[in-house]
Design a protein around this motif. Structure first.
Motif, PDB file in Angstrom:
ATOM      1  N   ASN A  41       0.807  -1.227   0.000  1.00  0.00           N
ATOM      2  CA  ASN A  41       0.000   0.000   0.000  1.00  0.00           C
ATOM      3  C   ASN A  41       0.839   1.276   0.000  1.00  0.00           C
ATOM      4  O   ASN A  41       0.476   2.273   0.650  1.00  0.00           O
ATOM      5  CB  ASN A  41      -0.962   0.003   1.195  1.00  0.00           C
ATOM      6  CG  ASN A  41      -2.066  -1.036   1.063  1.00  0.00           C
ATOM      7  OD1 ASN A  41      -2.594  -1.254  -0.031  1.00  0.00           O
ATOM      8  ND2 ASN A  41      -2.392  -1.687   2.166  1.00  0.00           N
ATOM      9  N   GLN A  44      -1.296   4.170  -1.374  1.00  0.00           N
ATOM     10  CA  GLN A  44      -2.627   4.298  -0.785  1.00  0.00           C
ATOM     11  C   GLN A  44      -3.128   5.739  -0.776  1.00  0.00           C
ATOM     12  O   GLN A  44      -4.332   5.996  -0.892  1.00  0.00           O
ATOM     13  CB  GLN A  44      -2.613   3.740   0.647  1.00  0.00           C
ATOM     14  CG  GLN A  44      -3.973   3.648   1.301  1.00  0.00           C
ATOM     15  CD  GLN A  44      -3.903   2.959   2.647  1.00  0.00           C
ATOM     16  OE1 GLN A  44      -2.843   2.807   3.232  1.00  0.00           O
ATOM     17  NE2 GLN A  44      -5.056   2.528   3.156  1.00  0.00           N
ATOM     18  N   SER A  45      -2.215   6.695  -0.632  1.00  0.00           N
ATOM     19  CA  SER A  45      -2.617   8.102  -0.548  1.00  0.00           C
ATOM     20  C   SER A  45      -2.879   8.739  -1.911  1.00  0.00           C
ATOM     21  O   SER A  45      -3.267   9.903  -1.978  1.00  0.00           O
ATOM     22  CB  SER A  45      -1.534   8.907   0.179  1.00  0.00           C
ATOM     23  OG  SER A  45      -0.340   8.950  -0.592  1.00  0.00           O
ATOM     24  N   ASN A  47      -4.958   9.735  -4.213  1.00  0.00           N
ATOM     25  CA  ASN A  47      -6.393   9.943  -4.340  1.00  0.00           C
ATOM     26  C   ASN A  47      -6.694  10.753  -5.604  1.00  0.00           C
ATOM     27  O   ASN A  47      -6.376  11.940  -5.656  1.00  0.00           O
ATOM     28  CB  ASN A  47      -6.910  10.676  -3.101  1.00  0.00           C
ATOM     29  CG  ASN A  47      -8.420  10.834  -3.103  1.00  0.00           C
ATOM     30  OD1 ASN A  47      -9.101  10.585  -4.094  1.00  0.00           O
ATOM     31  ND2 ASN A  47      -8.958  11.250  -1.965  1.00  0.00           N
TER      32      ASN A  47
END
Length: 212
Positions: A41, A44-45, A47
């Protein structure tokens, strides 16, 4: 009547508002993410709903919110590189070492005109070193060692006058080693453990590389 006036006013406001530009840098990075396996991950950030990628981990931007650095070294990532990375026109540092990137190096990386350092070592990249790298006139560090690259070292790279470090050791390169331009200064260790790579090319016309 009132509703018609309101509609006209709304349309005029839309016409006056500046058109929203597409976040092409975020889209380029999302194109990379979509191709990758990321069991730890690390991404993961990332976005896609944010205005720009400057708040994402492993991404650094300048004061203009342009991406200038991508640091994903030793992130346990695997998969192919995305040609869309070539859209990051302000990128100065591409640090993707120590992962399991595979497949060919996209020719589009030669469009990263601001690039100072490219570290792709310690992956599973294959195919040839792109000749398009000759367009990276600001490049100082190019480390491609410990991959599965094949083919010859592009002679076009002798035009990279700012290149200070070049390492292609531990690959499957063939042919001869250029001697012009910055290649006159690189130590022999930069080319080690390429069983089909011969010594420096001779002066005069470039010989045909049999078996390369």
């Amino acid at each position: 009547m009132a509703s018609r006036v309101a509609l006209v006013s709304f349309l005029l406001l839309l016409a006056a508002a500046p058109a929203m530009s597409t976040n092409y840098e975020g889209e380029a990075l999302q194109a990379l993410r979509a191709r990758l396996s990321d069991p730890s991950n690390a991404l993961q950030s990332w976005n896609p709903s944010l205005v720009n990628p400057c708040t994402w981990f492993h991404v650094t931007c300048d004061v203009r919110n342009r991406v200038i650095r991508l640091d994903l070294g030793n992130s346990n990532i695997s998969g192919p590189l995305a040609p869309e990375l070539g859209r990051l026109q302000d990128l100065q540092y591409l640090e993707l070492y120590g992962n399991n990137f595979e497949g060919k190096i996209p020719e589009e990386l030669g469009n990263l005109k601001s690039l100072i350092s490219m570290d792709l070592y310690g992956n599973r990249l294959e195919g040839e070193i792109p000749k398009s790298f000759a367009k990276l006139k600001s490049l100082r560090f190019l480390r491609l060692n410990n991959n599965k690259l094949s083919g010859s070292i592009p002679r076009e790279l002798v035009t990279l006058s700012n290149l200070k470090v070049f390492d292609v050791s531990n690959n499957d390169l063939c042919g001869t080693i250029p001697i012009d331009g910055p290649f006159a200064t690189f130590p022999i260790q930069s080319f080690g453990n390429n069983s089909r790579l011969n010594g420096p090319e001779l002066q005069g016309p470039v010989p045909y590389d049999f078996g390369c």
